[in-house]
Motif scaffolding. Structure first.
Motif, PDB file in Angstrom:
ATOM      1  N   ALA A 158       0.827  -1.203   0.000  1.00  0.00           N
ATOM      2  CA  ALA A 158       0.000   0.000   0.000  1.00  0.00           C
ATOM      3  C   ALA A 158       0.864   1.257   0.000  1.00  0.00           C
ATOM      4  N   CYS A 159       1.952   1.227   0.764  1.00  0.00           N
ATOM      5  CA  CYS A 159       2.859   2.381   0.792  1.00  0.00           C
ATOM      6  C   CYS A 159       3.446   2.644  -0.588  1.00  0.00           C
ATOM      7  N   LYS A 160       3.790   1.580  -1.292  1.00  0.00           N
ATOM      8  CA  LYS A 160       4.338   1.737  -2.639  1.00  0.00           C
ATOM      9  C   LYS A 160       3.284   2.315  -3.583  1.00  0.00           C
ATOM     10  N   ILE A 161       2.038   1.841  -3.439  1.00  0.00           N
ATOM     11  CA  ILE A 161       0.948   2.347  -4.277  1.00  0.00           C
ATOM     12  C   ILE A 161       0.764   3.844  -4.060  1.00  0.00           C
ATOM     13  N   LEU A 162       0.680   4.251  -2.794  1.00  0.00           N
ATOM     14  CA  LEU A 162       0.426   5.658  -2.494  1.00  0.00           C
ATOM     15  C   LEU A 162       1.605   6.537  -2.896  1.00  0.00           C
ATOM     16  N   GLU A 163       2.827   6.032  -2.727  1.00  0.00           N
ATOM     17  CA  GLU A 163       3.996   6.807  -3.126  1.00  0.00           C
ATOM     18  C   GLU A 163       3.991   7.021  -4.640  1.00  0.00           C
ATOM     19  N   THR A 164       3.626   5.983  -5.387  1.00  0.00           N
ATOM     20  CA  THR A 164       3.570   6.116  -6.842  1.00  0.00           C
ATOM     21  C   THR A 164       2.524   7.142  -7.258  1.00  0.00           C
ATOM     22  N   ILE A 165       1.358   7.095  -6.618  1.00  0.00           N
ATOM     23  CA  ILE A 165       0.298   8.052  -6.927  1.00  0.00           C
ATOM     24  C   ILE A 165       0.744   9.473  -6.580  1.00  0.00           C
ATOM     25  N   ASP A 166       1.349   9.629  -5.402  1.00  0.00           N
ATOM     26  CA  ASP A 166       1.800  10.955  -4.981  1.00  0.00           C
ATOM     27  C   ASP A 166       2.851  11.503  -5.940  1.00  0.00           C
ATOM     28  N   GLU A 167       3.765  10.645  -6.386  1.00  0.00           N
ATOM     29  CA  GLU A 167       4.804  11.081  -7.310  1.00  0.00           C
ATOM     30  C   GLU A 167       4.205  11.460  -8.662  1.00  0.00           C
ATOM     31  N   ALA A 168       3.205  10.702  -9.113  1.00  0.00           N
ATOM     32  CA  ALA A 168       2.560  11.023 -10.381  1.00  0.00           C
ATOM     33  C   ALA A 168       1.851  12.371 -10.297  1.00  0.00           C
ATOM     34  N   GLU A 169       1.148  12.610  -9.180  1.00  0.00           N
ATOM     35  CA  GLU A 169       0.462  13.884  -9.005  1.00  0.00           C
ATOM     36  C   GLU A 169       1.469  15.030  -8.912  1.00  0.00           C
ATOM     37  N   ALA A 170       2.582  14.775  -8.227  1.00  0.00           N
ATOM     38  CA  ALA A 170       3.607  15.815  -8.104  1.00  0.00           C
ATOM     39  C   ALA A 170       4.192  16.159  -9.459  1.00  0.00           C
ATOM     40  N   ALA A 171       4.421  15.133 -10.272  1.00  0.00           N
ATOM     41  CA  ALA A 171       4.980  15.378 -11.604  1.00  0.00           C
ATOM     42  C   ALA A 171       4.024  16.192 -12.452  1.00  0.00           C
ATOM     43  N   VAL A 172       2.725  15.890 -12.372  1.00  0.00           N
ATOM     44  CA  VAL A 172       1.723  16.641 -13.129  1.00  0.00           C
ATOM     45  C   VAL A 172       1.655  18.082 -12.636  1.00  0.00           C
ATOM     46  N   ASN A 173       1.629  18.266 -11.323  1.00  0.00           N
ATOM     47  CA  ASN A 173       1.568  19.615 -10.766  1.00  0.00           C
ATOM     48  C   ASN A 173       2.792  20.435 -11.153  1.00  0.00           C
ATOM     49  N   SER A 174       3.949  19.758 -11.222  1.00  0.00           N
ATOM     50  CA  SER A 174       5.175  20.449 -11.592  1.00  0.00           C
ATOM     51  C   SER A 174       5.088  20.986 -13.014  1.00  0.00           C
ATOM     52  N   VAL A 175       4.427  20.224 -13.892  1.00  0.00           N
ATOM     53  CA  VAL A 175       4.283  20.644 -15.277  1.00  0.00           C
ATOM     54  C   VAL A 175       3.254  21.769 -15.395  1.00  0.00           C
ATOM     55  N   THR A 176       2.139  21.621 -14.688  1.00  0.00           N
ATOM     56  CA  THR A 176       1.073  22.615 -14.802  1.00  0.00           C
ATOM     57  C   THR A 176       1.337  23.874 -13.994  1.00  0.00           C
ATOM     58  N   GLN A 177       2.323  23.821 -13.072  1.00  0.00           N
ATOM     59  CA  GLN A 177       2.644  24.970 -12.233  1.00  0.00           C
ATOM     60  C   GLN A 177       1.442  25.458 -11.435  1.00  0.00           C
ATOM     61  N   SER A 178       0.601  24.532 -11.002  1.00  0.00           N
ATOM     62  CA  SER A 178      -0.549  24.927 -10.188  1.00  0.00           C
ATOM     63  C   SER A 178      -0.661  23.993  -8.989  1.00  0.00           C
ATOM     64  N   PRO A 179       0.352  23.988  -8.109  1.00  0.00           N
ATOM     65  CA  PRO A 179       0.306  23.103  -6.939  1.00  0.00           C
ATOM     66  C   PRO A 179      -0.894  23.418  -6.069  1.00  0.00           C
ATOM     67  N   ARG A 180      -1.515  22.383  -5.563  1.00  0.00           N
ATOM     68  CA  ARG A 180      -2.711  22.577  -4.750  1.00  0.00           C
ATOM     69  C   ARG A 180      -2.763  21.508  -3.673  1.00  0.00           C
ATOM     70  N   GLY A 181      -3.665  21.694  -2.711  1.00  0.00           N
ATOM     71  CA  GLY A 181      -3.864  20.727  -1.649  1.00  0.00           C
ATOM     72  C   GLY A 181      -3.408  21.261  -0.308  1.00  0.00           C
ATOM     73  N   SER A 182      -3.455  20.406   0.696  1.00  0.00           N
ATOM     74  CA  SER A 182      -3.077  20.791   2.062  1.00  0.00           C
ATOM     75  C   SER A 182      -1.625  20.436   2.335  1.00  0.00           C
ATOM     76  N   LEU A 183      -0.963  21.292   3.081  1.00  0.00           N
ATOM     77  CA  LEU A 183       0.426  21.092   3.466  1.00  0.00           C
ATOM     78  C   LEU A 183       0.495  21.128   4.982  1.00  0.00           C
ATOM     79  N   TYR A 184       0.986  20.047   5.579  1.00  0.00           N
ATOM     80  CA  TYR A 184       1.044  19.930   7.034  1.00  0.00           C
ATOM     81  C   TYR A 184       2.458  20.239   7.509  1.00  0.00           C
ATOM     82  N   VAL A 185       2.561  21.292   8.331  1.00  0.00           N
ATOM     83  CA  VAL A 185       3.862  21.817   8.746  1.00  0.00           C
ATOM     84  C   VAL A 185       3.916  21.895  10.262  1.00  0.00           C
ATOM     85  N   ALA A 186       5.050  21.508  10.831  1.00  0.00           N
ATOM     86  CA  ALA A 186       5.244  21.586  12.281  1.00  0.00           C
ATOM     87  C   ALA A 186       6.483  22.420  12.588  1.00  0.00           C
ATOM     88  N   ALA A 187       6.486  23.046  13.761  1.00  0.00           N
ATOM     89  CA  ALA A 187       7.629  23.851  14.184  1.00  0.00           C
ATOM     90  C   ALA A 187       7.587  24.038  15.685  1.00  0.00           C
TER      91      ALA A 187
END
Length: 312
Positions: free
Chosen positions: A69-98
């Motif tokens: 399952a981890c491999k499946i989700l990593e592949t999906i996330d990488e595919a979405e990241a690659a598409v977003n990188s091309v379209t230059q329209s990153p979207r979604g939630s970003l979880y940040v701690a400090a």
């Protein structure tokens, strides 16, 4: 998408070991999380978890499925990241701690500007002085002071942060000004300590003519919140060790006074951690680049303002 949602929920339940915690992480109800696991078990025709009133343990099939399952989700996330990188329209939630000091003074003030530049990205900021597990808590980026413990994560250094010892004038008038680091350990002075579960530093590392030495300080006050320690120091209750940028205003106003400046604490590193992927999520990369540039500028200004004069 329902199958992918079920898989994501399964992974978080597996990693957190708790249905309710996974539900909170996924922003869904515990009932929905339980339903997703049941649907996945029905589809696979296996039991993924052994459930009792107190525990939730993965079965052998669950452990096997987690790896895939981890491999499946990593592949999906990488595919979405690659598409977003091309379209230059990153979207979604970003979880940040400090940590509280970094988050309140350096990161939170920049969040509105980041949102204005990237309106399709929603930022979820979590502030805590305790150590956070990037993977277990579903974080994308974690800022920190010190040295990282997880070598499997990627690290980007931001700056070396000077630290200093300081106290309120009222405390020094009542208790005297320490002239030697040993004054901190012989009962002459009260030290204000940062304590939290798993805290690695229970000694203050000071630079001396003989090299760096660690002094086991004690005192009647301790907290897991660095700003609480600052408040106690301002109230005249002891000596505190702080990054210079956190108390720049208090030093400039004279509310806190540097002590033992001939024996300064060693600087601490400020950096951020993020997960290692072949195709880094564009929104993670954009956020880190945006924040690092602005933090470095703000940090330098605060550090210059807080720099003590040697010989105190």
């Amino acid at each position: 998408m329902s199958y992918i949602a079920n898989v994501r929920t399964f992974v978080r339940v597996y990693e957190l070991g708790n249905m309710s915690a996974a539900a909170r992480d996924q922003r869904i109800s515990a009932a929905v999380a339980s339903s997703r696991i049941s649907q996945l078990e029905g589809y696979l025709n296996v039991r993924l978890f052994q459930r009792t009133t107190r525990q939730l343990q993965p079965t052998e099939q669950g452990r096997i499925f987690y790896t895939g399952a981890c491999k499946i989700l990593e592949t999906i996330d990488e595919a979405e990241a690659a598409v977003n990188s091309v379209t230059q329209s990153p979207r979604g939630s970003l979880y940040v701690a400090a940590p509280l000091g970094i988050g309140r003074r350096l990161i939170a003030p920049q969040v509105p500007a980041f949102k204005q530049d990237y309106p399709l990205i929603d930022l979820r900021l979590r502030l805590s002085d305790r150590k956070l597990d990037l993977t277990a808590e579903g974080l994308d980026v974690s800022f920190f002071l010190g040295l990282p413990e997880d070598s499997t994560l990627r690290i980007r250094k931001i700056a070396d942060c000077p630290r200093l010892l300081c106290a309120a004038p009222a405390y020094l008038a009542a208790r005297g000004t320490p002239g030697d680091p040993r004054d901190l350990t012989d009962g002459t002075h009260d030290c204000l300590n940062l304590r939290y579960p798993g805290a690695p530093e229970f000694q203050w590392p000071l630079q001396t003519p003989e090299g760096v030495q660690r002094f086991a300080v004690t005192g009647p006050f301790e907290s897991d919140d660095g700003d609480v320690l600052t408040g106690w120091a301002l109230g005249g209750h002891g000596i505190v060790l702080k990054p210079a940028f956190e108390i720049a205003d208090e030093l400039a106003s004279g509310a806190l006074v540097p002590v033992l400046t001939d024996f300064p604490p060693i600087p601490t590193q400020m950096a951020c951690l993020y997960t290692h992927r072949r195709h880094q999520d564009p929104k993670t990369r954009l956020f880190i680049d945006f924040m690092v540039d602005r933090i470095q500028g703000a940090l330098q200004a605060k550090t210059d303002a807080a720099r003590p004069v040697p010989g105190g």
